[in-house]
Design a protein around this motif. Structure first.
Motif, short mmCIF file in Angstrom:
data_model
loop_
_atom_site.label_atom_id
_atom_site.label_comp_id
_atom_site.label_asym_id
_atom_site.label_seq_id
_atom_site.Cartn_x
_atom_site.Cartn_y
_atom_site.Cartn_z
N VAL A 98 -7.34 1.35 80.51
CA VAL A 98 -7.39 2.81 80.49
C VAL A 98 -8.33 3.29 79.40
O VAL A 98 -8.68 2.54 78.49
CB VAL A 98 -5.98 3.41 80.26
N VAL A 99 -8.74 4.55 79.51
CA VAL A 99 -9.63 5.14 78.52
C VAL A 99 -8.94 5.20 77.16
O VAL A 99 -7.80 5.65 77.05
CB VAL A 99 -10.05 6.56 78.96
N ALA A 100 -9.61 4.73 76.13
CA ALA A 100 -9.03 4.70 74.79
C ALA A 100 -8.90 6.11 74.22
O ALA A 100 -9.67 7.01 74.57
CB ALA A 100 -9.91 3.85 73.87
N ASP A 101 -7.91 6.30 73.38
CA ASP A 101 -7.71 7.60 72.73
C ASP A 101 -8.96 7.97 71.93
O ASP A 101 -9.49 7.16 71.16
CB ASP A 101 -6.52 7.54 71.77
N GLY A 102 -9.45 9.18 72.15
CA GLY A 102 -10.60 9.67 71.42
C GLY A 102 -11.94 9.28 72.01
O GLY A 102 -12.99 9.73 71.53
N ALA A 103 -11.93 8.43 73.04
CA ALA A 103 -13.20 8.02 73.66
C ALA A 103 -13.76 9.13 74.53
O ALA A 103 -13.02 9.92 75.12
CB ALA A 103 -12.99 6.76 74.50
N LYS A 104 -15.08 9.22 74.60
CA LYS A 104 -15.71 10.17 75.50
C LYS A 104 -15.57 9.66 76.93
O LYS A 104 -15.60 8.45 77.17
CB LYS A 104 -17.19 10.34 75.14
N GLY A 105 -15.40 10.61 77.88
CA GLY A 105 -15.18 10.20 79.25
C GLY A 105 -15.89 11.08 80.26
O GLY A 105 -16.88 11.75 79.94
N LEU A 106 -15.38 11.09 81.48
CA LEU A 106 -16.00 11.85 82.56
C LEU A 106 -16.15 13.32 82.21
O LEU A 106 -17.18 13.94 82.49
CB LEU A 106 -15.17 11.72 83.84
N ALA A 107 -15.12 13.91 81.62
CA ALA A 107 -15.16 15.34 81.31
C ALA A 107 -16.32 15.68 80.38
O ALA A 107 -16.91 16.77 80.48
CB ALA A 107 -13.83 15.77 80.68
N ASP A 108 -16.67 14.76 79.48
CA ASP A 108 -17.77 15.01 78.55
C ASP A 108 -19.12 14.97 79.25
O ASP A 108 -20.13 15.41 78.69
CB ASP A 108 -17.73 13.97 77.42
N LEU A 109 -19.12 14.47 80.47
CA LEU A 109 -20.34 14.45 81.27
C LEU A 109 -20.29 15.53 82.36
O LEU A 109 -21.13 15.57 83.26
CB LEU A 109 -20.54 13.08 81.92
N GLY A 110 -19.27 16.39 82.27
CA GLY A 110 -19.15 17.50 83.22
C GLY A 110 -18.60 17.11 84.57
O GLY A 110 -18.85 17.78 85.58
N ILE A 111 -17.81 16.02 84.62
CA ILE A 111 -17.29 15.50 85.89
C ILE A 111 -15.77 15.57 85.89
O ILE A 111 -15.11 15.07 84.97
CB ILE A 111 -17.74 14.05 86.11
N ALA A 112 -15.20 16.19 86.94
CA ALA A 112 -13.74 16.35 87.02
C ALA A 112 -13.08 15.04 87.45
O ALA A 112 -12.04 14.65 86.93
CB ALA A 112 -13.39 17.47 87.99
N GLY A 113 -13.65 14.35 88.41
CA GLY A 113 -13.09 13.08 88.85
C GLY A 113 -12.19 13.22 90.07
O GLY A 113 -11.30 14.06 90.10
N GLU A 114 -12.43 12.36 91.07
CA GLU A 114 -11.59 12.34 92.27
C GLU A 114 -10.35 11.49 92.03
O GLU A 114 -10.38 10.53 91.26
CB GLU A 114 -12.38 11.74 93.45
N THR A 115 -9.27 11.82 92.72
CA THR A 115 -8.03 11.07 92.57
C THR A 115 -7.95 9.93 93.57
O THR A 115 -8.59 9.95 94.63
CB THR A 115 -6.80 11.97 92.77
N VAL A 116 -7.13 8.94 93.25
CA VAL A 116 -6.87 7.84 94.17
C VAL A 116 -6.29 8.38 95.47
O VAL A 116 -6.68 7.98 96.57
CB VAL A 116 -5.89 6.83 93.52
N GLU A 117 -5.36 9.32 95.35
CA GLU A 117 -4.67 9.87 96.52
C GLU A 117 -5.61 10.60 97.47
O GLU A 117 -5.36 10.67 98.68
CB GLU A 117 -3.55 10.81 96.08
#
Length: 321
Positions: free
Chosen positions: A281-300
């Protein structure tokens, strides 16, 4: 409208690569796909207008072919990677030495923009050879191109993925699915299309230069929860069998031996079992999708559309009440 920039994508004919090529072409870039077997990737040409997507032969063990693939490019993406070692296709050769070859060749040709797709858990301190090789690749890329962007995805899902499809297919033939170590390892699956969006954003956002992003989707699940999700979607009741790590190690050893035979799949390797001991999983404090302006699709939202092939009567199978 086509841009003047050429972006070379190593590993562009693979599962994630196809999404990346499509995203870059849609944004107007000229895309050069470097592959060992370009004749098997002709379908990539239709992802852009005529002439926008070019295929070129390249082998990471042959530096001159890497340089040829980079000639005239303004950026490079390295997606080359394997989940299982096979013959010459080893973690060290592909993830570490391969990344080093690409980065040093790019730097020597004046290319300052590189996106290195690595993996969550990459660490030189890891017991996993896969994770260590990914970390070594990252270090080599940054040593050659300090402004390179590192993307570390969790397990990646999509129509051709090797996770949901693997266990969906397995559930058709076995009475139980294994829960190694009890199945409580956590994952944050990320959609292949979102990884492609992250690659594009990393090129186009100046603040992404020299940064590392850990890519995880909106949901976090235990391994057990993902197995239950798969079984529910394919409507095949199966027993979930908790297995101690020691038993898992025996199964992985046997799987590797059987997998060495022609046409026999590898269920799990000992190195993959080591990786399963740690949360992905994404580490606490790490930059992720949101920092690149991406909401992200769900598995469901995505996975059910391609798991239906594993139902007893395919997409026309009605679920039991």
């Amino acid at each position: 409208m086509l841009r003047d920039e050429i972006i070379t994508v190593f590993g562009g004919s693979g599962f994630v690569g196809r999404h990346v090529v499509r995203a870059l072409a849609k944004a107007g870039y000229r895309v050069r796909v470097a592959s060992r077997r370009p004749h098997l990737a002709q379908d990539l040409r239709v992802m852009g207008v005529v002439g926008q997507v070019q295929l070129i032969q390249a082998n990471l063990r042959v530096p001159s072919s890497v340089e040829r693939a980079l000639d005239g490019a303004s950026g490079v993406v390295n997606l080359v990677g394997v989940l299982n070692e096979n013959g010459r296709q080893t973690f060290s050769r592909l993830h570490a030495l391969g990344a080093k070859t690409i980065a040093e060749a790019a730097a020597g040709m004046g290319i300052s923009r590189m996106i290195q797709v690595s993996a969550i858990g990459a660490s030189t301190e890891s017991e996993s050879r896969y994770a260590r090789s990914k970390a070594e690749g990252e270090a080599s890329v940054l040593a050659a191109i300090p402004e390179a962007t590192i993307l570390r995805p969790s397990i990646i899902f999509g129509t051709e993925d090797g996770f949901f499809n693997r266990f969906g297919a397995m559930a058709r033939f076995v009475p139980a699915l294994p829960l190694f170590g009890g199945g409580q390892t956590k994952f944050q699956p990320v959609f292949a299309g979102d990884v492609a969006k992250a690659v594009l954003a990393a090129f186009e956002r100046s603040e992404a230069r020299g940064e590392t992003y850990e890519l995880g989707g909106p949901g976090t699940y235990t391994f057990e929860a993902l197995m239950k999700f798969i079984l529910d979607e394919i409507d095949r009741p199966r027993f979930l069998l908790p297995l101690p790590w020691a038993i898992g190690s025996v199964i992985a050893t046997v799987s590797e031996i059987v997998g060495a035979l022609p046409l026999m799949p590898v269920v799990i390797t000992r190195d993959q079992l080591i990786q399963l001991r740690s949360d992905n999983v994404v580490a606490d404090g790490a930059k992720g999708l949101a920092d690149l302006g991406i909401a992200g699709e769900t598995v469901e939202a995505i996975v059910p559309s391609y798991l239906e092939r594993y139902r007893r009567y395919g997409q026309f199978h009605e679920r039991e009440a």
